[in-house]
Design a protein around this motif. Structure first.
Motif, PDB file in Angstrom:
ATOM      1  N   ILE A 198       4.029  -5.858  -9.966  1.00  0.00           N
ATOM      2  CA  ILE A 198       3.038  -5.891  -8.052  1.00  0.00           C
ATOM      3  C   ILE A 198       1.689  -5.591  -7.663  1.00  0.00           C
ATOM      4  N   HIS A 199       0.799  -5.892  -7.567  1.00  0.00           N
ATOM      5  CA  HIS A 199      -0.343  -5.907  -7.752  1.00  0.00           C
ATOM      6  C   HIS A 199      -1.502  -6.350  -6.261  1.00  0.00           C
ATOM      7  N   ASN A 200      -1.557  -5.415  -5.350  1.00  0.00           N
ATOM      8  CA  ASN A 200      -2.134  -4.975  -4.100  1.00  0.00           C
ATOM      9  C   ASN A 200      -3.054  -3.663  -4.276  1.00  0.00           C
ATOM     10  N   THR A 201      -4.341  -4.482  -3.864  1.00  0.00           N
ATOM     11  CA  THR A 201      -5.249  -3.908  -3.268  1.00  0.00           C
ATOM     12  C   THR A 201      -6.548  -4.484  -2.257  1.00  0.00           C
ATOM     13  N   GLY A 202      -6.929  -3.439  -1.395  1.00  0.00           N
ATOM     14  CA  GLY A 202      -7.666  -3.151  -0.293  1.00  0.00           C
ATOM     15  C   GLY A 202      -8.906  -3.004  -0.542  1.00  0.00           C
ATOM     16  N   TYR A 203      -9.896  -3.915  -0.067  1.00  0.00           N
ATOM     17  CA  TYR A 203     -11.452  -3.866  -0.220  1.00  0.00           C
ATOM     18  C   TYR A 203     -12.310  -3.106   1.133  1.00  0.00           C
ATOM     19  N   GLY A 253      -3.105 -10.018  -3.212  1.00  0.00           N
ATOM     20  CA  GLY A 253      -1.798  -9.568  -3.450  1.00  0.00           C
ATOM     21  C   GLY A 253      -1.756 -10.561  -4.691  1.00  0.00           C
ATOM     22  N   ASP A 254      -0.897 -10.070  -5.772  1.00  0.00           N
ATOM     23  CA  ASP A 254       0.072 -10.988  -6.780  1.00  0.00           C
ATOM     24  C   ASP A 254       1.298  -9.775  -7.368  1.00  0.00           C
ATOM     25  N   ASN A 255       2.310 -10.715  -6.302  1.00  0.00           N
ATOM     26  CA  ASN A 255       3.376  -9.567  -6.770  1.00  0.00           C
ATOM     27  C   ASN A 255       4.049 -10.897  -7.475  1.00  0.00           C
ATOM     28  N   GLN A 296     -17.282 -19.239  10.827  1.00  0.00           N
ATOM     29  CA  GLN A 296     -18.219 -19.552  10.376  1.00  0.00           C
ATOM     30  C   GLN A 296     -18.939 -17.998   9.861  1.00  0.00           C
ATOM     31  N   THR A 297     -17.996 -16.885  10.448  1.00  0.00           N
ATOM     32  CA  THR A 297     -18.173 -15.813   9.946  1.00  0.00           C
ATOM     33  C   THR A 297     -17.186 -15.092   8.919  1.00  0.00           C
ATOM     34  N   THR A 298     -16.038 -15.786   8.963  1.00  0.00           N
ATOM     35  CA  THR A 298     -14.819 -14.581   7.689  1.00  0.00           C
ATOM     36  C   THR A 298     -14.183 -16.260   7.061  1.00  0.00           C
ATOM     37  N   HIS A 299     -13.997 -16.176   5.291  1.00  0.00           N
ATOM     38  CA  HIS A 299     -13.054 -16.766   5.254  1.00  0.00           C
ATOM     39  C   HIS A 299     -11.892 -17.115   5.296  1.00  0.00           C
ATOM     40  N   ILE A 300     -11.924 -17.869   4.313  1.00  0.00           N
ATOM     41  CA  ILE A 300      -9.311 -18.245   4.969  1.00  0.00           C
ATOM     42  C   ILE A 300      -9.223 -17.724   4.221  1.00  0.00           C
ATOM     43  N   SER A 301      -7.755 -16.775   5.133  1.00  0.00           N
ATOM     44  CA  SER A 301      -7.259 -16.021   3.970  1.00  0.00           C
ATOM     45  C   SER A 301      -5.900 -17.016   3.933  1.00  0.00           C
ATOM     46  N   SER A 302      -5.148 -16.958   2.929  1.00  0.00           N
ATOM     47  CA  SER A 302      -3.571 -17.728   2.157  1.00  0.00           C
ATOM     48  C   SER A 302      -3.148 -16.651   1.368  1.00  0.00           C
ATOM     49  N   LEU A 303      -1.234 -17.598   1.925  1.00  0.00           N
ATOM     50  CA  LEU A 303      -0.024 -17.025   0.886  1.00  0.00           C
ATOM     51  C   LEU A 303       0.095 -17.891   0.353  1.00  0.00           C
ATOM     52  N   VAL A 304       0.398 -17.388  -0.669  1.00  0.00           N
ATOM     53  CA  VAL A 304       1.686 -18.796  -1.843  1.00  0.00           C
ATOM     54  C   VAL A 304       2.876 -18.306  -2.382  1.00  0.00           C
ATOM     55  N   VAL A 305       3.949 -18.715  -1.402  1.00  0.00           N
ATOM     56  CA  VAL A 305       5.154 -18.165  -2.551  1.00  0.00           C
ATOM     57  C   VAL A 305       5.962 -19.512  -2.839  1.00  0.00           C
ATOM     58  N   SER A 306       6.791 -18.627  -4.382  1.00  0.00           N
ATOM     59  CA  SER A 306       8.365 -19.718  -4.455  1.00  0.00           C
ATOM     60  C   SER A 306       8.231 -18.880  -5.064  1.00  0.00           C
ATOM     61  N   LEU A 362       7.649 -15.244  -6.440  1.00  0.00           N
ATOM     62  CA  LEU A 362       6.091 -14.979  -6.810  1.00  0.00           C
ATOM     63  C   LEU A 362       5.520 -15.582  -5.597  1.00  0.00           C
ATOM     64  N   GLY A 363       4.795 -14.291  -5.592  1.00  0.00           N
ATOM     65  CA  GLY A 363       4.018 -14.139  -4.005  1.00  0.00           C
ATOM     66  C   GLY A 363       2.795 -13.638  -4.125  1.00  0.00           C
ATOM     67  N   ARG A 364       1.075 -14.698  -3.796  1.00  0.00           N
ATOM     68  CA  ARG A 364       0.072 -14.003  -3.713  1.00  0.00           C
ATOM     69  C   ARG A 364      -0.499 -13.947  -2.666  1.00  0.00           C
ATOM     70  N   PHE A 365      -1.509 -13.745  -2.683  1.00  0.00           N
ATOM     71  CA  PHE A 365      -2.428 -13.719  -1.245  1.00  0.00           C
ATOM     72  C   PHE A 365      -3.595 -13.113  -1.476  1.00  0.00           C
ATOM     73  N   ILE A 366      -4.565 -13.488  -0.534  1.00  0.00           N
ATOM     74  CA  ILE A 366      -5.929 -13.323  -0.345  1.00  0.00           C
ATOM     75  C   ILE A 366      -5.922 -13.343   1.104  1.00  0.00           C
ATOM     76  N   VAL A 367      -6.413 -12.370   1.813  1.00  0.00           N
ATOM     77  CA  VAL A 367      -6.484 -11.868   3.237  1.00  0.00           C
ATOM     78  C   VAL A 367      -7.743 -11.790   3.580  1.00  0.00           C
ATOM     79  N   PHE A 368      -8.493 -11.956   4.109  1.00  0.00           N
ATOM     80  CA  PHE A 368      -9.929 -11.018   4.674  1.00  0.00           C
ATOM     81  C   PHE A 368      -9.965 -10.956   6.261  1.00  0.00           C
ATOM     82  N   GLY A 369     -10.723  -9.376   6.849  1.00  0.00           N
ATOM     83  CA  GLY A 369     -10.487  -9.777   7.872  1.00  0.00           C
ATOM     84  C   GLY A 369     -11.832 -10.403   8.537  1.00  0.00           C
ATOM     85  N   ASN A 370     -11.637  -9.910  10.000  1.00  0.00           N
ATOM     86  CA  ASN A 370     -12.634 -10.153  10.569  1.00  0.00           C
ATOM     87  C   ASN A 370     -13.933 -10.504  10.073  1.00  0.00           C
TER      88      ASN A 370
END
Length: 181
Positions: free
Chosen positions: A156-161, A123-125, A85-95, A107-115
């Motif tokens: 290597i594209h990784n960003t933390g917000y 990330g886009d690697n 209800q308060t946190t977006h879903i996170s995902s990791l895709v690899v191939s 390839l490896g892409r991810f988006i991770v949302f904290g609590n």
């Protein structure tokens, strides 16, 4: 128009009342579970535990003129790092793929949302050993003259917000791209 109406009447399903049970359905997951001899869930209406990661793996099969036929594997993992209800879903895709023209890509892409979406990591690697046709430039260039340029591409594209307030984030990242050979 009359033919379509007749077809709809002939292929339609009979009306059901509210108390009539829905007909049994069978999808790809049901068939896969049957092949693996995995029992069906005891209560299909039971809600899934959001803390359990959702995983999917699939073969990659494709083709394009510059790469030829492609073969490999790809996977996805989706998960929550907090209450849905308060946190977006996170995902990791690899191939990982390999082509008949000798091209390899990992390839490896991810988006991770904290609590409560207080943190976000993107990330886009990529690592690619590939090639591309290149042509002469200019008005007198002949499109028949082609050079296949082989090269390596690493990203290597990784960003933390960090969320400062709703709709406003601040962050740091590393964005590095390298074309070589």
């Amino acid at each position: 128009a009359f033919g379509i109406a007749v077809l709809l009447v002939l292929t339609g399903s009979p009306a059901r009342g509210q108390d009539d049970p829905a007909p049994a359905t069978l999808d790809v997951i049901d068939i896969w579970n049957h092949v693996r001899k995995k029992p069906a869930p005891s209560d299909a209406s039971a809600e899934r535990d959001y803390r359990e990661p959702m995983k999917a793996w699939t073969p990659v099969i494709g083709a394009k003129p510059s790469a030829g036929a492609l073969f490999g594997m790809a996977g996805n993992v989706a998960f929550f790092r907090g209450e849905p209800q308060t946190t977006h879903i996170s995902s990791l895709v690899v191939s990982a793929t390999y082509s008949t023209k000798g091209q390899t890509a990992i390839l490896g892409r991810f988006i991770v949302f904290g609590n409560t979406d207080a943190w976000r990591l993107d990330g886009d690697n990529r690592a690619q050993w590939t090639s591309q046709n290149t042509y002469d430039l200019g008005t007198t260039a002949n499109s028949v003259d082609v050079t296949n340029a082989k090269f390596n591409f690493f990203r290597i594209h990784n960003t933390g917000y960090r969320r400062l307030r709703p709709g406003l984030f601040a962050g740091l990242g590393l964005h590095y791209d390298d074309h070589s050979d």
